[in-house]
Design a protein around this motif. Sequence first.
Motif, PDB file in Angstrom:
ATOM      1  N   GLY A   1       0.808  -1.217   0.000  1.00 43.17           N
ATOM      2  CA  GLY A   1       0.000   0.000   0.000  1.00 43.17           C
ATOM      3  C   GLY A   1       0.838   1.261   0.000  1.00 43.17           C
TER       4      GLY A   1
ATOM      5  N   ASN B   1      -8.583   7.226  -6.457  1.00 42.37           N
ATOM      6  CA  ASN B   1      -7.139   6.987  -6.500  1.00 42.37           C
ATOM      7  C   ASN B   1      -6.367   8.295  -6.678  1.00 42.37           C
ATOM      8  OD1 ASN B   1      -4.876   4.997  -6.688  1.00 42.37           O
ATOM      9  ND2 ASN B   1      -4.626   5.944  -8.682  1.00 42.37           N
TER      10      ASN B   1
ATOM     11  N   LYS C   1      -6.117  10.181  -3.143  1.00 44.28           N
ATOM     12  CA  LYS C   1      -5.932   9.409  -1.911  1.00 44.28           C
ATOM     13  C   LYS C   1      -4.853  10.003  -0.999  1.00 44.28           C
ATOM     14  CE  LYS C   1      -3.038   5.906  -4.189  1.00 44.28           C
ATOM     15  NZ  LYS C   1      -3.032   4.483  -4.633  1.00 44.28           N
TER      16      LYS C   1
ATOM     17  N   LYS D   1      -7.010  -3.239  -5.700  1.00 40.36           N
ATOM     18  CA  LYS D   1      -6.612  -2.724  -4.385  1.00 40.36           C
ATOM     19  C   LYS D   1      -5.615  -1.591  -4.509  1.00 40.36           C
ATOM     20  CE  LYS D   1      -4.330  -4.066  -0.069  1.00 40.36           C
ATOM     21  NZ  LYS D   1      -3.666  -5.186   0.682  1.00 40.36           N
ATOM     22  N   GLU D   2      -4.575  -1.794  -5.316  1.00 47.38           N
ATOM     23  CA  GLU D   2      -3.489  -0.812  -5.366  1.00 47.38           C
ATOM     24  C   GLU D   2      -3.870   0.461  -6.132  1.00 47.38           C
ATOM     25  OE1 GLU D   2      -1.050  -1.051  -3.512  1.00 47.38           O
ATOM     26  OE2 GLU D   2      -1.086  -3.167  -2.965  1.00 47.38           O
TER      27      GLU D   2
ATOM     28  N   ILE E   1      -7.134   1.377  -6.479  1.00 50.53           N
ATOM     29  CA  ILE E   1      -8.479   1.695  -5.988  1.00 50.53           C
ATOM     30  C   ILE E   1      -9.447   1.789  -7.174  1.00 50.53           C
ATOM     31  CG2 ILE E   1      -9.849   3.094  -4.403  1.00 50.53           C
ATOM     32  CD1 ILE E   1      -7.348   4.281  -3.280  1.00 50.53           C
TER      33      ILE E   1
ATOM     34  N   SER F   1     -13.539  -8.947  -3.361  1.00 52.07           N
ATOM     35  CA  SER F   1     -12.740  -8.042  -2.534  1.00 52.07           C
ATOM     36  C   SER F   1     -12.636  -6.668  -3.188  1.00 52.07           C
ATOM     37  CB  SER F   1     -11.344  -8.639  -2.305  1.00 52.07           C
ATOM     38  OG  SER F   1     -11.423  -9.882  -1.660  1.00 52.07           O
ATOM     39  N   TRP F   2     -13.765  -6.012  -3.318  1.00 48.52           N
ATOM     40  CA  TRP F   2     -13.765  -4.658  -3.877  1.00 48.52           C
ATOM     41  C   TRP F   2     -13.080  -3.724  -2.890  1.00 48.52           C
ATOM     42  CZ3 TRP F   2     -17.581  -2.314  -7.666  1.00 48.52           C
ATOM     43  CH2 TRP F   2     -17.947  -3.260  -8.630  1.00 48.52           C
ATOM     44  N   PRO F   3     -12.361  -2.716  -3.392  1.00 47.74           N
ATOM     45  CA  PRO F   3     -11.776  -1.733  -2.478  1.00 47.74           C
ATOM     46  C   PRO F   3     -12.853  -1.132  -1.581  1.00 47.74           C
ATOM     47  CG  PRO F   3     -10.920  -1.425  -4.693  1.00 47.74           C
ATOM     48  CD  PRO F   3     -12.020  -2.428  -4.802  1.00 47.74           C
ATOM     49  N   GLU F   4     -12.526  -0.982  -0.322  1.00 40.67           N
ATOM     50  CA  GLU F   4     -13.507  -0.481   0.649  1.00 40.67           C
ATOM     51  C   GLU F   4     -14.093   0.859   0.229  1.00 40.67           C
ATOM     52  OE1 GLU F   4     -13.651   0.789   5.395  1.00 40.67           O
ATOM     53  OE2 GLU F   4     -11.842  -0.069   4.510  1.00 40.67           O
ATOM     54  N   GLN F   5     -13.263   1.721  -0.366  1.00 40.78           N
ATOM     55  CA  GLN F   5     -13.721   3.056  -0.754  1.00 40.78           C
ATOM     56  C   GLN F   5     -14.806   3.002  -1.827  1.00 40.78           C
ATOM     57  OE1 GLN F   5     -10.599   1.877  -0.710  1.00 40.78           O
ATOM     58  NE2 GLN F   5      -9.082   3.476  -0.314  1.00 40.78           N
TER      59      GLN F   5
END
Length: 445
Positions: free
Chosen positions: A16, A306, A309, A373-374, A376, A386-390
């Motif tokens: 991250g 992204n 961020k 993830k990386e 977003i 596992s979608w990005p939380e945002q």
Amino acid sequence: MKKKFLQRIGVAVISGAMVVSALAGCGNKADTGKATSTGKSASMAASKAASTSQTGSDAKKFDGVKLVYWSNWEATEPQGMVIAEAIEAYEKETGVDIEVEFKGRKGIKEGLIPALDANQQVDFFDGAGNKSNYGDRIISLEDLVKEHNYEPRTNPTMISLFRGYNGGVLKEIPYQFKSNAYLYNKKLFKQAGIEKAPANWDEFLAACQKLKDAGITPLTTDDAYVPQAFGMHLGRLAGSDGLKKIVNENGWDRPEVLQTANDLADLAAKGYFSELVASNVFPTGQNTEYATGKVAMYCVGTYMVNEVKNITGPDFEWGFFAYPEVKNGVNGTEAMVIGGQSFAITSMCKNQEAAFGFIEKMTRGEYDEKLAKESISLPADVENHSWPEQLADVKPYFDNCKEIMGGAESNPDITPALKENLIKLYSGKLTGAEFVENMKKAAGK
């Protein structure tokens, strides 16, 4: 050079804390991002544990195969770093040798077709979706998709969209999806007592008023994204085909245009737009107003998460809702502006199976999840949960999307006038009727 480059960027682990670079949006903006600064290629490949001349039981599937891959990312962007790691893993698994050249957005746009026409080896490439201008320079992927049973794990609306780019033939594999609508600050919504995201125009107006009453500016935009809300509102009223006809065939005197202009002028009259909207030049609206928590809502693509961020930090409470349903509309939240990047294989590629195998690796499982993830962004694999939380709020809308809406910028001849008059509309300097008249004049009617 390739080995030294790979060792220098250290692709063994993606974390991250990797270098941040702006994720390209769509249309004009994708060509003007930070990643376009690299004019020369940066080649890299993993060190090989054994010679590609292996034989017998130790031989790997693609020993002796070399592929050249052009990417529209930079090596230091999150996307480029994930791609580098995936290449290393794929080379070790299959024995293939992939030489990747991180060209950046400008390098792909300006250099790829001339390279292909000069018979320079480029086996596959990625970039913004809609590669219809490549014609026979890229191949149909229908047989490969069928042989790999690839399609069931990709959003069917996205597959339909990308087939539509090339006359019903799938020549692109979509990845790193995005959706455009309203991103909002959940913390500010809570402060204003708003319990749920608005689903229709009345609820949207009510939310704006609650925010204003709480001393919070509801809306902002800037010169780059000012057509977003207008296009979606008009698309709700006229439908996607109607929107295209209005913009491309100068249908500015249609009643749907006036209703859209009046609805948006009403937002300005009620003081829902930022006082800076008339002067905001990208990225002022998103960076100094929205990302800093001064404004609650911003109509834009999910790629913005992204981009900001480093400003918002980990505690920013991201929300998303599809453009609200409007009165007298012909569609609802099942119609959305969605899209993505894509891979294509060139007609000169001599080992299409090897190229498609890497594309599959990037868009399925581990590396699809890592890329999301990386950077977003929205994953391509429907089995990836596992979608990005945002962007968690995007998923139900995206999964329910049955119709692709276009935007209001499909006619470059009229876009400058459209942006100029929308800024005036949003800042209260034009009425809806005056906006319509100005657009008719700009179109020569």
